[in-house]
Scaffold this active site. Structure first.
Site, PDB file in Angstrom:
ATOM      1  N   GLY A 116       0.805  -1.226   0.000  1.00 38.31           N
ATOM      2  CA  GLY A 116       0.000   0.000   0.000  1.00 38.31           C
ATOM      3  C   GLY A 116       0.830   1.265   0.000  1.00 38.31           C
ATOM      4  O   GLY A 116       2.055   1.246  -0.103  1.00 38.31           O
ATOM      5  N   GLU A 143      -1.591  -2.478  -6.406  1.00 39.51           N
ATOM      6  CA  GLU A 143      -2.238  -1.305  -6.984  1.00 39.51           C
ATOM      7  C   GLU A 143      -1.140  -0.341  -7.434  1.00 39.51           C
ATOM      8  O   GLU A 143      -1.072   0.043  -8.584  1.00 39.51           O
ATOM      9  CB  GLU A 143      -3.093  -0.737  -5.856  1.00 39.51           C
ATOM     10  CG  GLU A 143      -3.501   0.649  -5.962  1.00 39.51           C
ATOM     11  CD  GLU A 143      -4.269   1.029  -4.708  1.00 39.51           C
ATOM     12  OE1 GLU A 143      -5.178   0.288  -4.293  1.00 39.51           O
ATOM     13  OE2 GLU A 143      -3.963   2.083  -4.138  1.00 39.51           O
ATOM     14  N   LEU A 175      -4.250   5.511  10.156  1.00 37.06           N
ATOM     15  CA  LEU A 175      -3.921   6.634  11.031  1.00 37.06           C
ATOM     16  C   LEU A 175      -4.390   6.388  12.456  1.00 37.06           C
ATOM     17  O   LEU A 175      -3.713   6.738  13.413  1.00 37.06           O
ATOM     18  CB  LEU A 175      -4.565   7.921  10.491  1.00 37.06           C
ATOM     19  CG  LEU A 175      -4.035   8.399   9.127  1.00 37.06           C
ATOM     20  CD1 LEU A 175      -4.910   9.521   8.573  1.00 37.06           C
ATOM     21  CD2 LEU A 175      -2.591   8.868   9.243  1.00 37.06           C
ATOM     22  N   LYS A 235       2.822  12.049  16.865  1.00 39.67           N
ATOM     23  CA  LYS A 235       3.262  13.310  17.492  1.00 39.67           C
ATOM     24  C   LYS A 235       4.205  13.048  18.685  1.00 39.67           C
ATOM     25  O   LYS A 235       3.887  13.401  19.839  1.00 39.67           O
ATOM     26  CB  LYS A 235       2.055  14.162  17.929  1.00 39.67           C
ATOM     27  CG  LYS A 235       1.061  14.451  16.803  1.00 39.67           C
ATOM     28  CD  LYS A 235       1.615  15.400  15.785  1.00 39.67           C
ATOM     29  CE  LYS A 235       0.731  15.501  14.547  1.00 39.67           C
ATOM     30  NZ  LYS A 235       1.449  15.807  13.323  1.00 39.67           N
ATOM     31  N   GLY A 294       2.170   4.867   1.651  1.00 43.10           N
ATOM     32  CA  GLY A 294       2.579   5.376   2.959  1.00 43.10           C
ATOM     33  C   GLY A 294       3.937   4.816   3.354  1.00 43.10           C
ATOM     34  O   GLY A 294       4.463   3.901   2.722  1.00 43.10           O
ATOM     35  N   GLY A 295       4.507   5.408   4.408  1.00 45.62           N
ATOM     36  CA  GLY A 295       5.865   5.082   4.824  1.00 45.62           C
ATOM     37  C   GLY A 295       6.039   3.656   5.321  1.00 45.62           C
ATOM     38  O   GLY A 295       7.033   2.992   5.022  1.00 45.62           O
ATOM     39  N   ILE A 296       5.072   3.138   6.092  1.00 42.02           N
ATOM     40  CA  ILE A 296       5.278   1.841   6.729  1.00 42.02           C
ATOM     41  C   ILE A 296       5.236   0.683   5.730  1.00 42.02           C
ATOM     42  O   ILE A 296       6.083  -0.211   5.797  1.00 42.02           O
ATOM     43  CB  ILE A 296       4.256   1.598   7.858  1.00 42.02           C
ATOM     44  CG1 ILE A 296       4.178   2.795   8.761  1.00 42.02           C
ATOM     45  CG2 ILE A 296       4.590   0.330   8.615  1.00 42.02           C
ATOM     46  CD1 ILE A 296       5.039   2.756   9.956  1.00 42.02           C
ATOM     47  N   GLY A 346      -7.140   1.699  -2.168  1.00 38.71           N
ATOM     48  CA  GLY A 346      -7.390   0.269  -2.345  1.00 38.71           C
ATOM     49  C   GLY A 346      -7.338  -0.521  -1.049  1.00 38.71           C
ATOM     50  O   GLY A 346      -7.289  -1.750  -1.079  1.00 38.71           O
TER      51      GLY A 346
HETATM   52  N1  COA Z   1      -3.765  11.769  15.336  1.00 37.42           N
HETATM   53  C1  COA Z   1      -3.107  12.866  14.918  1.00 37.42           C
HETATM   54  N2  COA Z   1      -2.155  12.873  13.964  1.00 37.42           N
HETATM   55  C2  COA Z   1      -1.862  11.697  13.412  1.00 37.42           C
HETATM   56  C3  COA Z   1      -2.484  10.510  13.798  1.00 37.42           C
HETATM   57  C4  COA Z   1      -3.472  10.563  14.806  1.00 37.42           C
HETATM   58  N3  COA Z   1      -4.104   9.474  15.213  1.00 37.42           N
HETATM   59  N4  COA Z   1      -1.987   9.492  13.050  1.00 37.42           N
HETATM   60  C5  COA Z   1      -1.070  10.031  12.257  1.00 37.42           C
HETATM   61  N5  COA Z   1      -0.996  11.342  12.461  1.00 37.42           N
HETATM   62  C6  COA Z   1      -0.092  12.262  11.750  1.00 37.42           C
HETATM   63  C7  COA Z   1       1.323  11.758  11.777  1.00 37.42           C
HETATM   64  O1  COA Z   1       2.011  12.217  12.924  1.00 37.42           O
HETATM   65  C8  COA Z   1       1.874  12.359  10.512  1.00 37.42           C
HETATM   66  O2  COA Z   1       2.128  13.726  10.733  1.00 37.42           O
HETATM   67  P1  COA Z   1       3.512  14.395  10.270  1.00 37.42           P
HETATM   68  O3  COA Z   1       3.476  14.274   8.760  1.00 37.42           O
HETATM   69  O4  COA Z   1       3.380  15.784  10.775  1.00 37.42           O
HETATM   70  O5  COA Z   1       4.575  13.578  10.898  1.00 37.42           O
HETATM   71  C9  COA Z   1       0.699  12.296   9.543  1.00 37.42           C
HETATM   72  O6  COA Z   1      -0.468  12.223  10.364  1.00 37.42           O
HETATM   73  C10 COA Z   1       0.720  11.073   8.618  1.00 37.42           C
HETATM   74  O7  COA Z   1       0.884   9.889   9.347  1.00 37.42           O
HETATM   75  P2  COA Z   1       1.788   8.708   8.773  1.00 37.42           P
HETATM   76  O8  COA Z   1       1.618   7.531   9.636  1.00 37.42           O
HETATM   77  O9  COA Z   1       3.186   9.217   8.539  1.00 37.42           O
HETATM   78  O10 COA Z   1       1.063   8.432   7.409  1.00 37.42           O
HETATM   79  P3  COA Z   1       1.648   8.151   5.960  1.00 37.42           P
HETATM   80  O11 COA Z   1       2.038   9.410   5.303  1.00 37.42           O
HETATM   81  O12 COA Z   1       2.595   7.014   6.017  1.00 37.42           O
HETATM   82  O13 COA Z   1       0.308   7.692   5.239  1.00 37.42           O
HETATM   83  C11 COA Z   1      -1.934   6.810   5.350  1.00 37.42           C
HETATM   84  C12 COA Z   1      -0.486   6.739   5.828  1.00 37.42           C
HETATM   85  C13 COA Z   1      -2.778   6.075   6.369  1.00 37.42           C
HETATM   86  C14 COA Z   1      -2.436   8.215   5.241  1.00 37.42           C
HETATM   87  C15 COA Z   1      -2.025   6.131   4.019  1.00 37.42           C
HETATM   88  O14 COA Z   1      -1.517   4.879   4.142  1.00 37.42           O
HETATM   89  C16 COA Z   1      -3.439   6.042   3.508  1.00 37.42           C
HETATM   90  O15 COA Z   1      -3.948   6.947   2.938  1.00 37.42           O
HETATM   91  N6  COA Z   1      -4.106   4.874   3.708  1.00 37.42           N
HETATM   92  C17 COA Z   1      -5.434   4.649   3.178  1.00 37.42           C
HETATM   93  C18 COA Z   1      -5.402   4.220   1.769  1.00 37.42           C
HETATM   94  C19 COA Z   1      -4.665   2.941   1.564  1.00 37.42           C
HETATM   95  O16 COA Z   1      -4.259   2.255   2.474  1.00 37.42           O
HETATM   96  N7  COA Z   1      -4.530   2.562   0.328  1.00 37.42           N
HETATM   97  C20 COA Z   1      -3.851   1.320   0.041  1.00 37.42           C
HETATM   98  C21 COA Z   1      -3.445   1.136  -1.310  1.00 37.42           C
HETATM   99  S1  COA Z   1      -2.458   2.472  -2.017  1.00 37.42           S
END
Ligand code: COA
Length: 431
Positions: A215, A238, A313, A361, A217-219, A336
């Site tokens: 997927g 995807e 998130l 955070k 995102g970073g992880i 996806g």
């Molecule tokens: N409350 C407040 N802030 C939060 C939080 C929470 N519960 N969870 C995360 N954050 C903040 C993080 O601290 C980070 O902030 P920063 O950029 O200032 O450090 C930001 O939100 C993003 O979090 P992060 O875990 O780094 O997300 P990411 O950039 O790796 O993206 C998703 C992760 C979840 C947004 C992304 O995977 C996604 O859109 N998923 C849904 C769609 C998907 O999974 N598609 C799959 C096929 S492509």
């Protein structure tokens, strides 16, 4: 007329292509780097000449001039998934979004639930038979091309000519605009100890011969980095990115043990470096297909041992994921995620992983919560979720009761937040 004559006749400047637009048009743009920068820049420059034009796409890459609250009545961004460029307009409210499962966008376009008056897309140069490859964003754009009144391709020699079901014939095209701009490159994220720990837990549960979906995102990318020692992995995903390139270079991917399309790597959009885009060019190992094929749970599940890795998130004690908003503020989109969680549930030997650092955070906020924050957009449901992985371990939820889930989730929470979660679970009659 020969295809070359047809090409010459349809070739025009970006400014002239913008003149093909009408007020109230709904423009479909492909995902990410499939967006055509020359056309969107020209649209930005001429935006004040229009009323009520909408531009809709997944993951806008650049902040074009039409991302402007003052001209929102002229041209408005309507996201199918927010990215860095579009998130501010979504959060401020002068942008808009259409909730969707990525796999279903083509059928929503086909049914007219999402309009497709105009397509603006990047494309490879034309081949000898008159075909262009929409390799960077095949996704919903192929369906949009079939419906649109106007199809404008930005033809760029840096766009790879990929194989699969991603080709548009010159006879389907209204106008061609040429450009030579380098394709935007997106690097791999930095991997810290939390990401590494999550990656190791997931890697331990992936067998050689599995087929992967990775997927956004970073992880998910951090997990990929832990898989270089695996063998005979396959890809049915995807997004194809540089993480997959790393696995190819290490010899971990052969696609040979795939039970669906063996020998082929399958994806619907690309986001990475020049190395990836070069790899995609006329490579028989790779097929790019529309998203209603790649992400259809029944299709993807034809791959036995399908492993899907996606990020979230916030997640509650039952395993309900808010992966696309922070409270009521939109952050991304469903993409996806649900498509592939469901695909893994259907695949023989399949496993879906939702990966999430336990806190946000600087450890001030727990991402595992008793209930999702008010306004959170629900992504993956409690009925679909299976494995959840944080840096503290793995919770296996599918088939588990509500009380068992609460215990599993508390066990993978950051220790500082466990007492409060236990207390909340008691109040909710989960413990
Ligand atoms: N409350 C407040 N802030 C939060 C939080 C929470 N519960 N969870 C995360 N954050 C903040 C993080 O601290 C980070 O902030 P920063 O950029 O200032 O450090 C930001 O939100 C993003 O979090 P992060 O875990 O780094 O997300 P990411 O950039 O790796 O993206 C998703 C992760 C979840 C947004 C992304 O995977 C996604 O859109 N998923 C849904 C769609 C998907 O999974 N598609 C799959 C096929 S492509």
């Amino acid at each position: 007329m020969s295809i070359q004559q047809s090409y010459a006749q349809k070739r025009m400047s970006a400014q002239d292509a913008i003149n093909l637009l009408k007020n109230d048009d709904f423009i479909i743009v492909p995902t990410g780097v499939g967006e055509p920068p020359t056309l969107l820049t020209a649209l930005s420059e001429q935006r004040r000449a229009f009323r009520n034009v909408k531009v809709s796409q997944i993951l806008a890459m650049r902040k074009y001039g039409y991302f402007d609250p003052e001209t929102v009545d002229c041209v408005q961004h309507v996201a199918l998934f927010f990215g860095g460029a579009s998130r501010p307009c979504g959060q401020a409210g002068w942008g808009d979004f259409i909730p969707n499962y990525f796999s279903e966008i083509p059928s929503m376009i086909e049914r007219g639930q999402i309009a497709s008056d105009v397509v603006f897309s990047m494309a490879s140069p034309m081949d000898a038979h008159g075909y262009f490859s929409l390799s960077l964003g095949t996704d919903y754009t192929m369906e949009a091309v079939a419906k649109a009144r106007v199809v404008v391709l930005e033809v760029n020699p840096n766009v790879p000519f990929a194989y699969g079901n991603c080709h548009v014939h010159i006879s389907q095209v209204t106008a061609l605009v040429e450009s030579e701009e380098a394709i935007t490159e997106v690097g791999l994220p930095k991997i810290g100890p939390v990401q590494e720990a999550i990656g190791k837990f997931v890697a331990d549960m992936i067998d050689d011969g599995s087929t992967l979906q990775i997927g956004y995102g970073g992880i998910p990318d951090a997990v990929v980095m832990q898989l270089t020692q695996k063998r005979d992995l396959g890809i049915h995903t995807e997004m194809i990115g540089d993480g997959i390139m790393t696995l190819l270079e290490s010899g971990a991917i052969t696609n040979r043990r795939k039970t669906h399309m063996p020998g082929k790597m399958v994806a619907t959009f690309a986001l990475g470096s020049k190395k990836l885009y070069t790899f995609m060019d006329r490579n028989p190992m790779l097929e790019m297909h529309p998203v209603n094929f790649t992400n259809d749970p029944y299709e993807a599940a034809k791959n036995d041992n399908l492993v899907t890795i996606n990020a979230t998130l916030q997640i509650d004690l039952l395993g309900q994921c808010g992966s696309e908003s922070i409270g009521d503020a939109p952050y991304s989109g469903t993409g996806g995620q649900v498509d592939f969680v469901r695909s893994a549930n259907r695949s023989r030997g399949g496993k879906s992983f939702i990966v999430v650092p336990s806190t946000a955070k600087s450890d001030k906020i727990s991402r595992i919560v008793p209930v999702l924050s008010p306004g959170t957009h629900l992504t993956t449901s409690k009925n679909d979720i299976n494995y959840v992985v944080t840096e503290y371990g793995v919770a296996q939820l599918r088939g588990k009761s509500a009380k068992q889930r609460a215990l599993e989730m508390i066990n993978i929470t950051h220790p500082d937040f466990r007492p409060a979660l236990r207390e909340a679970a008691k109040q909710m009659r989960l413990l």
